[in-house]
Motif scaffolding. Structure first.
Motif, mmCIF file in Angstrom:
data_model
loop_
_atom_site.group_PDB
_atom_site.id
_atom_site.type_symbol
_atom_site.label_atom_id
_atom_site.label_comp_id
_atom_site.label_asym_id
_atom_site.label_seq_id
_atom_site.Cartn_x
_atom_site.Cartn_y
_atom_site.Cartn_z
ATOM 1 N N TRP A 15 39.871 48.613 16.614
ATOM 2 C CA TRP A 15 38.982 48.682 17.770
ATOM 3 C C TRP A 15 39.097 47.406 18.597
ATOM 4 C CZ3 TRP A 15 36.193 53.125 18.686
ATOM 5 C CH2 TRP A 15 36.133 54.039 17.635
ATOM 6 N N SER A 16 39.110 47.567 19.898
ATOM 7 C CA SER A 16 39.065 46.424 20.806
ATOM 8 C C SER A 16 37.706 46.434 21.525
ATOM 9 C CB SER A 16 40.220 46.483 21.810
ATOM 10 O OG SER A 16 40.214 47.717 22.502
ATOM 11 N N TYR A 26 35.166 45.642 25.176
ATOM 12 C CA TYR A 26 35.110 45.539 26.636
ATOM 13 C C TYR A 26 33.744 44.990 27.035
ATOM 14 C CZ TYR A 26 32.449 49.946 26.553
ATOM 15 O OH TYR A 26 31.509 50.923 26.320
ATOM 16 N N HIS A 44 38.574 43.898 29.411
ATOM 17 C CA HIS A 44 39.011 44.299 28.067
ATOM 18 C C HIS A 44 39.432 43.063 27.266
ATOM 19 C CE1 HIS A 44 39.018 48.568 29.220
ATOM 20 N NE2 HIS A 44 39.454 48.130 30.404
ATOM 21 N N GLY A 82 30.829 46.586 24.661
ATOM 22 C CA GLY A 82 31.183 47.857 24.036
ATOM 23 C C GLY A 82 32.464 47.751 23.239
ATOM 24 N N GLU A 88 36.118 50.073 22.009
ATOM 25 C CA GLU A 88 36.963 51.202 22.367
ATOM 26 C C GLU A 88 38.118 51.284 21.378
ATOM 27 O OE1 GLU A 88 38.456 50.568 26.279
ATOM 28 O OE2 GLU A 88 38.962 48.466 25.929
ATOM 29 N N SER A 89 38.542 52.519 21.106
ATOM 30 C CA SER A 89 39.618 52.739 20.141
ATOM 31 C C SER A 89 40.962 52.398 20.753
ATOM 32 C CB SER A 89 39.609 54.196 19.671
ATOM 33 O OG SER A 89 39.798 55.062 20.771
ATOM 34 N N GLY A 140 42.401 54.922 23.127
ATOM 35 C CA GLY A 140 41.674 55.137 24.376
ATOM 36 C C GLY A 140 40.839 56.400 24.435
ATOM 37 N N SER A 190 38.132 57.088 22.451
ATOM 38 C CA SER A 190 36.737 56.869 22.075
ATOM 39 C C SER A 190 36.279 55.497 22.549
ATOM 40 C CB SER A 190 36.555 56.966 20.553
ATOM 41 O OG SER A 190 36.915 58.234 20.078
ATOM 42 N N ALA A 191 35.082 55.446 23.094
ATOM 43 C CA ALA A 191 34.493 54.183 23.541
ATOM 44 C C ALA A 191 32.985 54.344 23.557
ATOM 45 C CB ALA A 191 35.009 53.788 24.930
ATOM 46 N N ALA A 192 32.273 53.254 23.326
ATOM 47 C CA ALA A 192 30.808 53.310 23.319
ATOM 48 C C ALA A 192 30.237 51.929 23.580
ATOM 49 C CB ALA A 192 30.294 53.848 21.981
ATOM 50 N N ASP A 193 29.177 51.880 24.400
ATOM 51 C CA ASP A 193 28.417 50.642 24.551
ATOM 52 C C ASP A 193 27.674 50.366 23.247
ATOM 53 O OD1 ASP A 193 29.262 50.802 27.136
ATOM 54 O OD2 ASP A 193 27.315 51.348 27.981
#
Length: 562
Positions: A329-330, A332, A352, A391, A393-394, A397, A399-402
């Motif tokens: 996971w990275s 942002y 990012h 947040g 993000e996978s 790209g 999946s992402a979530a705050d």
């Protein structure tokens, strides 16, 4: 033509038991067949709900609706017979009188009746499952998943072409009157939507609708490719010391079979890896996905006998892990999310970062900006608007979530991750959330379906953190396990957890010692597992007591000082 409900299976109601239950609790005579008639009315009402749902959903879901209806009918019959058997054990005191009344037996009967009533409520929940069938997402477990996704893709592409055609017609004629494919009701709805639009030159379908729908088309195509490719891959398991890993493609499960019952540490590692014990197959398992294979591949307890990692064709595709996050996971950051909600011309860009360290440095840099603390009009949910946002993000790209939003000077945990299967299943996500809690900190949280509360007092079941609320919840659960008679009422859980949390917050180091002694007393007669859990709780209490100092009492002045 819509398919009608399959023939309803009515199950047998024990009329003799129903008659005895009536006699034990009433002065009126039992009307023969009334229990069966009441049961059939309930099943007929469920059948009407099922028929109504079938008219709303694709015929693919009809078989599941019929199956749920049959389960409801069977379980309801079993529950009615059980409740009647319980009611026939001890007569009502109004019928038998108070002399030599078996009080203890009546109390036991009442507890059994409460359990049966809880089961009845669960059975009524099947009706909600019937109402929800066909409305949710498409699970990879579904054998018809690819077919359903293709049908979904066709509908999305039709919508895209329809929206483009309506926009083109409006651009040419400056009106929606006479637009092919639109009835008067749809035209009126689009006009109302355009009236509310903030844009100086509104369109029937705004650009973001087309963009979002196009993204859904791309995502659906990619998922079809992934599921189709997975069907063609020949998965192979591997043997490890004390068991074997198998991949059941038919059930869509990655399964781990141990030769003997694993120890506590191994069970804990399996749970943290997203695996759950399935008694029906005698294995630890989770859905067969790339994440599942990746998790199994990196568990020390599942290392192959050869000592090497499983081969690439066995272990699934390799994942590129960004430096610092430890789980693929990275991160942002959005400097001011309110600019997005307000559709501002100069919206804050999404920045990012490959590692948590880099994201935290940028977050700390922006956290002191004045706009994060300024008062503003509440957002539609009644809370202050979200400003600085962090947040995850996978790597692919998808999946992402705050996870953290600053609202009027307070760091708020965002619980969107609790609704996303991929985030809940990946063991790296709880570790990231725990790290954010330790190194940045949360002030508030709004649990799903609840009002905002202090993070410190929250019963946090999702990721490891040493707070008063999480420690209090573990103490309560330990009490239910060791002395259930004192913790029998599950409805009082929230109140008791809040009391324990306040004791931890206000007691300081002295209060922490008292609570630790109480935990030792609760677990005094427990087995090794209970003692280990109690010791872990005591260690967390000690750590919490060190960071929460007891308030100093005001020193009383001496007579000379007066």
């Amino acid at each position: 033509m819509q398919r009608r409900c399959a023939a309803i299976n009515y199950y047998i109601i024990n009329e003799e038991q129903a008659r005895r239950a009536k006699e034990m609790n009433s002065f009126y005579d039992y009307k023969e067949g009334s229990a069966t008639a009441e049961y059939r009315r309930s099943v007929d009402a469920a059948a009407r709900i099922a028929e109504e749902q079938k008219r709303k959903v694709d015929p693919i879901h009809h078989e599941r609706i019929d199956r749920l209806l049959d389960v409801y009918a069977r379980k309801l019959a079993e529950n009615i017979n059980k409740q009647n058997a319980i009611a026939a054990r001890v007569p009502s005191i109004l019928v038998a009188g108070g002399s030599n009344f078996p009080v203890r037996k009546k109390e036991k009967q009442n507890r059994a009746d409460d359990t049966a009533m809880a089961e009845w409520r669960e059975i009524q929940g099947i009706l909600d499952k019937i109402r929800g069938t066909g409305k949710g997402g498409i699970s990879a477990d579904d054998p018809e998943a690819v077919q359903k996704l293709k049908a979904k893709l066709e509908a999305l592409e039709r919508d895209q072409e329809s929206m483009k055609a309506v926009n083109a017609y409006y651009r040419k004629h400056k009106t929606l009157e006479g637009c092919p494919g639109l009835d008067p009701v749809q035209i009126e709805k689009l006009r109302a939507s355009m009236t509310r639009d903030w844009h100086p030159e509104p369109k029937p379908y705004p650009s973001f609708r087309l963009t979002n729908n196009n993204a859904m088309i791309r995502q659906t195509k990619k998922r079809i490719e992934e599921l189709s490719a997975k069907k063609e891959v020949e998965f192979e398991g591997w043997a490890f010391e004390g068991g074997v890993v198998k991949m059941d493609v038919q059930a869509n499960r990655l399964q781990v079979f141990f030769d003997e019952k694993p120890d506590r540490d191994t069970c804990s590692a399996m749970r943290h890896g997203g695996f759950r014990w399935a008694p029906s197959v005698g294995a630890w398992q989770r859905q067969l996905t790339d994440n599942a294979i990746y998790a199994a591949k990196h568990l020390d307890c599942l290392r192959p006998l050869s000592g090497e990692q499983p081969a690439q064709e066995q272990a699934g595709p390799a994942r590129e892990v960004p430096q610092g996050d430890g789980g693929g996971w990275s991160f942002y950051i959005i400097a001011d999310l309110k600019t997005w909600a307000d559709n501002a011309e100069n919206r804050s860009p999404v920045e990012h970062f490959p590692s948590f360290e880099a994201a935290k440095a940028r977050f700390d840099e922006l956290r002191s900006e004045p706009y994060n603390n300024e008062a503003a009009e509440p957002s539609p949910d009644g809370r202050p608007p979200a400003r600085l946002t962090l947040g995850i993000e996978s790597g692919d790209g998808l999946s992402a979530a705050d996870i953290l939003q600053v609202r009027q000077g307070r760091n708020c945990l965002v619980t969107d991750f609790t609704c996303m299967d991929r985030l809940r299943a990946d063991p790296a996500v709880p570790e990231i959330l725990g790290r954010v809690s330790r190194e940045i900190g949360f002030d508030l949280v709004q649990p799903p379906g609840c009002p905002p509360i202090l993070f410190e007092e929250w019963d946090n079941p999702y990721f490891p953190t040493v707070t008063a609320g999480s420690i209090a919840a573990r103490i309560y659960d330990l009490g239910r396990q060791c002395i259930p008679e004192d913790f029998a009422d599950e409805t009082s859980r929230a109140g008791r957890v809040a009391v324990f949390a306040r004791m931890l917050q206000k007691g300081g180091t002295g209060g922490a010692r008292e609570i630790a002694l109480a935990v030792s007393g609760i677990a005094m007669d427990g087995d090794e597992a209970v003692q280990a859990e109690a010791n872990a709780i005591i260690q967390d209490i000690a750590a919490y007591g060190l960071k929460e100092k007891a308030p100093e009492k005001e020193r009383r002045k001496s007579s000379q000082e007066r």
